[in-house]
Design a protein around this motif. Structure first.
Motif, PDB file in Angstrom:
ATOM      1  N   LYS A  93       2.886  18.912 -64.612  1.00  0.00           N
ATOM      2  CA  LYS A  93       3.563  17.209 -64.451  1.00  0.00           C
ATOM      3  C   LYS A  93       4.678  17.382 -63.191  1.00  0.00           C
ATOM      4  CE  LYS A  93       2.583  15.856 -69.141  1.00  0.00           C
ATOM      5  NZ  LYS A  93       1.622  14.557 -68.874  1.00  0.00           N
ATOM      6  N   THR A  94       4.736  18.225 -62.455  1.00  0.00           N
ATOM      7  CA  THR A  94       5.748  18.524 -61.559  1.00  0.00           C
ATOM      8  C   THR A  94       5.313  18.619 -60.068  1.00  0.00           C
ATOM      9  OG1 THR A  94       7.238  19.325 -63.280  1.00  0.00           O
ATOM     10  CG2 THR A  94       7.834  19.884 -60.997  1.00  0.00           C
ATOM     11  N   ILE A  95       5.783  18.067 -59.096  1.00  0.00           N
ATOM     12  CA  ILE A  95       5.786  18.262 -57.716  1.00  0.00           C
ATOM     13  C   ILE A  95       6.701  18.880 -57.042  1.00  0.00           C
ATOM     14  CG2 ILE A  95       5.461  16.923 -55.314  1.00  0.00           C
ATOM     15  CD1 ILE A  95       3.987  14.761 -56.730  1.00  0.00           C
ATOM     16  N   ILE A 112       1.578  20.206 -57.627  1.00  0.00           N
ATOM     17  CA  ILE A 112       1.339  19.843 -56.113  1.00  0.00           C
ATOM     18  C   ILE A 112       2.547  20.322 -55.502  1.00  0.00           C
ATOM     19  CG2 ILE A 112       0.983  18.033 -54.585  1.00  0.00           C
ATOM     20  CD1 ILE A 112      -0.328  16.103 -56.686  1.00  0.00           C
ATOM     21  N   SER A 113       2.346  21.021 -54.371  1.00  0.00           N
ATOM     22  CA  SER A 113       3.158  21.515 -53.638  1.00  0.00           C
ATOM     23  C   SER A 113       3.344  20.821 -52.162  1.00  0.00           C
ATOM     24  CB  SER A 113       3.379  22.824 -53.490  1.00  0.00           C
ATOM     25  OG  SER A 113       2.386  23.385 -52.912  1.00  0.00           O
ATOM     26  N   ILE A 114       4.696  20.360 -51.639  1.00  0.00           N
ATOM     27  CA  ILE A 114       4.567  19.877 -50.207  1.00  0.00           C
ATOM     28  C   ILE A 114       5.504  20.486 -49.404  1.00  0.00           C
ATOM     29  CG2 ILE A 114       4.760  17.586 -49.055  1.00  0.00           C
ATOM     30  CD1 ILE A 114       4.072  16.016 -51.721  1.00  0.00           C
ATOM     31  N   GLY A 115       5.146  21.061 -48.153  1.00  0.00           N
ATOM     32  CA  GLY A 115       5.996  21.671 -47.452  1.00  0.00           C
ATOM     33  C   GLY A 115       6.243  20.578 -46.390  1.00  0.00           C
ATOM     34  N   VAL A 116       7.617  20.596 -45.853  1.00  0.00           N
ATOM     35  CA  VAL A 116       7.991  19.739 -44.951  1.00  0.00           C
ATOM     36  C   VAL A 116       8.477  20.374 -43.687  1.00  0.00           C
ATOM     37  CG1 VAL A 116       9.917  18.132 -44.527  1.00  0.00           C
ATOM     38  CG2 VAL A 116       9.072  18.131 -46.628  1.00  0.00           C
ATOM     39  N   GLY A 124       6.501  29.736 -42.203  1.00  0.00           N
ATOM     40  CA  GLY A 124       5.320  29.886 -42.103  1.00  0.00           C
ATOM     41  C   GLY A 124       4.644  30.448 -43.303  1.00  0.00           C
ATOM     42  N   LYS A 125       5.164  31.173 -44.032  1.00  0.00           N
ATOM     43  CA  LYS A 125       4.615  31.768 -45.401  1.00  0.00           C
ATOM     44  C   LYS A 125       4.554  30.728 -46.329  1.00  0.00           C
ATOM     45  CE  LYS A 125       5.479  36.555 -44.349  1.00  0.00           C
ATOM     46  NZ  LYS A 125       5.866  37.849 -44.689  1.00  0.00           N
ATOM     47  N   LEU A 126       5.579  29.808 -46.289  1.00  0.00           N
ATOM     48  CA  LEU A 126       5.572  28.771 -47.376  1.00  0.00           C
ATOM     49  C   LEU A 126       4.260  27.775 -47.163  1.00  0.00           C
ATOM     50  CD1 LEU A 126       6.629  26.939 -49.565  1.00  0.00           C
ATOM     51  CD2 LEU A 126       8.057  25.511 -47.864  1.00  0.00           C
ATOM     52  N   LEU A 127       3.679  27.565 -45.739  1.00  0.00           N
ATOM     53  CA  LEU A 127       2.676  26.770 -45.487  1.00  0.00           C
ATOM     54  C   LEU A 127       1.384  27.454 -45.854  1.00  0.00           C
ATOM     55  CD1 LEU A 127       3.439  26.230 -41.455  1.00  0.00           C
ATOM     56  CD2 LEU A 127       3.538  24.608 -43.428  1.00  0.00           C
ATOM     57  N   LEU A 128       1.313  28.631 -46.109  1.00  0.00           N
ATOM     58  CA  LEU A 128       0.362  29.301 -46.752  1.00  0.00           C
ATOM     59  C   LEU A 128       0.083  29.012 -48.303  1.00  0.00           C
ATOM     60  CD1 LEU A 128       0.530  32.780 -45.277  1.00  0.00           C
ATOM     61  CD2 LEU A 128      -1.027  30.786 -44.482  1.00  0.00           C
ATOM     62  N   VAL A 129       0.928  28.734 -48.978  1.00  0.00           N
ATOM     63  CA  VAL A 129       0.973  28.204 -50.461  1.00  0.00           C
ATOM     64  C   VAL A 129       0.893  26.689 -50.750  1.00  0.00           C
ATOM     65  CG1 VAL A 129       1.902  30.327 -51.068  1.00  0.00           C
ATOM     66  CG2 VAL A 129       3.548  28.590 -51.154  1.00  0.00           C
ATOM     67  N   CYS A 130       1.366  25.731 -49.807  1.00  0.00           N
ATOM     68  CA  CYS A 130       1.414  24.481 -50.180  1.00  0.00           C
ATOM     69  C   CYS A 130      -0.140  23.707 -50.330  1.00  0.00           C
ATOM     70  CB  CYS A 130       2.548  23.757 -48.974  1.00  0.00           C
ATOM     71  SG  CYS A 130       4.058  24.144 -49.214  1.00  0.00           S
ATOM     72  N   ASP A 131       0.129  22.483 -50.955  1.00  0.00           N
ATOM     73  CA  ASP A 131      -1.280  21.982 -51.133  1.00  0.00           C
ATOM     74  C   ASP A 131      -1.327  21.022 -49.884  1.00  0.00           C
ATOM     75  OD1 ASP A 131      -2.198  22.593 -53.817  1.00  0.00           O
ATOM     76  OD2 ASP A 131      -0.312  21.971 -54.355  1.00  0.00           O
ATOM     77  N   ILE A 150      -2.123  11.016 -51.078  1.00  0.00           N
ATOM     78  CA  ILE A 150      -2.397  12.366 -51.754  1.00  0.00           C
ATOM     79  C   ILE A 150      -3.742  12.503 -52.175  1.00  0.00           C
ATOM     80  CG2 ILE A 150      -1.745  13.695 -53.657  1.00  0.00           C
ATOM     81  CD1 ILE A 150       0.987  12.170 -53.626  1.00  0.00           C
ATOM     82  N   LYS A 151      -4.536  11.516 -52.752  1.00  0.00           N
ATOM     83  CA  LYS A 151      -5.890  11.659 -53.090  1.00  0.00           C
ATOM     84  C   LYS A 151      -6.517  11.854 -51.873  1.00  0.00           C
ATOM     85  CE  LYS A 151      -7.215   8.074 -55.570  1.00  0.00           C
ATOM     86  NZ  LYS A 151      -7.845   6.846 -55.958  1.00  0.00           N
ATOM     87  N   ALA A 152      -6.312  11.139 -50.844  1.00  0.00           N
ATOM     88  CA  ALA A 152      -7.241  11.330 -49.613  1.00  0.00           C
ATOM     89  C   ALA A 152      -7.198  12.903 -48.960  1.00  0.00           C
ATOM     90  CB  ALA A 152      -6.903  10.425 -48.531  1.00  0.00           C
ATOM     91  N   THR A 153      -5.752  13.612 -49.100  1.00  0.00           N
ATOM     92  CA  THR A 153      -5.579  14.944 -48.792  1.00  0.00           C
ATOM     93  C   THR A 153      -6.076  16.001 -49.611  1.00  0.00           C
ATOM     94  OG1 THR A 153      -3.529  13.954 -47.504  1.00  0.00           O
ATOM     95  CG2 THR A 153      -3.714  16.391 -47.807  1.00  0.00           C
ATOM     96  N   LEU A 154      -6.260  15.645 -50.830  1.00  0.00           N
ATOM     97  CA  LEU A 154      -6.479  16.624 -51.894  1.00  0.00           C
ATOM     98  C   LEU A 154      -7.641  16.557 -52.349  1.00  0.00           C
ATOM     99  CD1 LEU A 154      -3.122  17.253 -53.681  1.00  0.00           C
ATOM    100  CD2 LEU A 154      -4.139  18.404 -51.769  1.00  0.00           C
ATOM    101  N   ARG A 155      -8.704  15.724 -52.239  1.00  0.00           N
ATOM    102  CA  ARG A 155      -9.945  15.297 -52.619  1.00  0.00           C
ATOM    103  C   ARG A 155     -10.882  16.602 -52.362  1.00  0.00           C
ATOM    104  NH1 ARG A 155     -11.125   9.932 -50.071  1.00  0.00           N
ATOM    105  NH2 ARG A 155     -11.015  10.521 -47.773  1.00  0.00           N
ATOM    106  N   ASN A 156     -11.775  16.843 -53.341  1.00  0.00           N
ATOM    107  CA  ASN A 156     -12.900  17.886 -52.911  1.00  0.00           C
ATOM    108  C   ASN A 156     -13.969  17.298 -52.270  1.00  0.00           C
ATOM    109  OD1 ASN A 156     -14.404  20.005 -53.235  1.00  0.00           O
ATOM    110  ND2 ASN A 156     -14.554  20.556 -55.366  1.00  0.00           N
TER     111      ASN A 156
END
Length: 156
Positions: A93-95, A112-116, A124-131, A150-156
């Motif tokens: 339940k945490t972003i 969900i993880s977001i890199g800024v 660059g290594k953080l980018l590899l793990v962010c959603d 978020i839905k548009a970015t993460l949908r399968n």
């Protein structure tokens, strides 16, 4: 609470958001009035946490007028400290939102993880793990206020 139904995935019910401070919410230790206002807006439906080693010693003063939980820790092992903060919350339940190398562990721990990228750059290594990766903290707030992004970015 923020409910996001991502096609091809389960319904996600987010209650918490954990932000890194320096480089994510603040630039050179200073947080803009716009960022403070947006934190107040999202605080109406999410529990807002700021996790920081407080490099510039400015977080408490910057946040004195906004309703957030500040979690500070020593500069050493910052990544492990941030991960521990997320572990104490419900990871499902945490972003998490960050920009630095020390944000990797917390970003792996949350739903969900977001890199800024931002003016201070992004690890660059953080980018590899962010959603999700965005250019500016404003983009994060816009996604939270318009969760179909978020839905548009993460949908399968």
């Amino acid at each position: 609470m923020l409910k996001i139904h991502i096609p091809g995935r389960n319904l996600i019910e987010v209650e918490n958001i954990v932000f890194d401070y320096n480089g994510t919410l603040a630039v050179d230790g200073n947080m803009s009035r716009d960022t403070k206002d947006m934190l107040e807006k999202i605080n109406k439906f999410l529990n807002v946490y700021i996790a920081t080693a407080d490099t510039y010693g400015t977080v408490k003063e910057s946040c004195k007028d906004i309703d957030v939980v500040i979690k500070t820790f020593p500069h050493e092992n910052a990544g492990a400290c941030k991960k521990e903060i997320v572990e104490k919350l419900d990871r499902e339940k945490t972003i998490c939102v960050g920009n630095g190398y020390n944000d990797i562990l917390m970003s792996q721990e949350c739903i969900i993880s977001i890199g800024v990228i931002g003016p201070e750059g992004v690890s660059g290594k953080l980018l590899l793990v962010c959603d999700i990766v965005v250019n500016h903290i404003k983009d994060v707030f816009d996604m939270l206020l318009k969760p179909d992004r978020i839905k548009a970015t993460l949908r399968n």
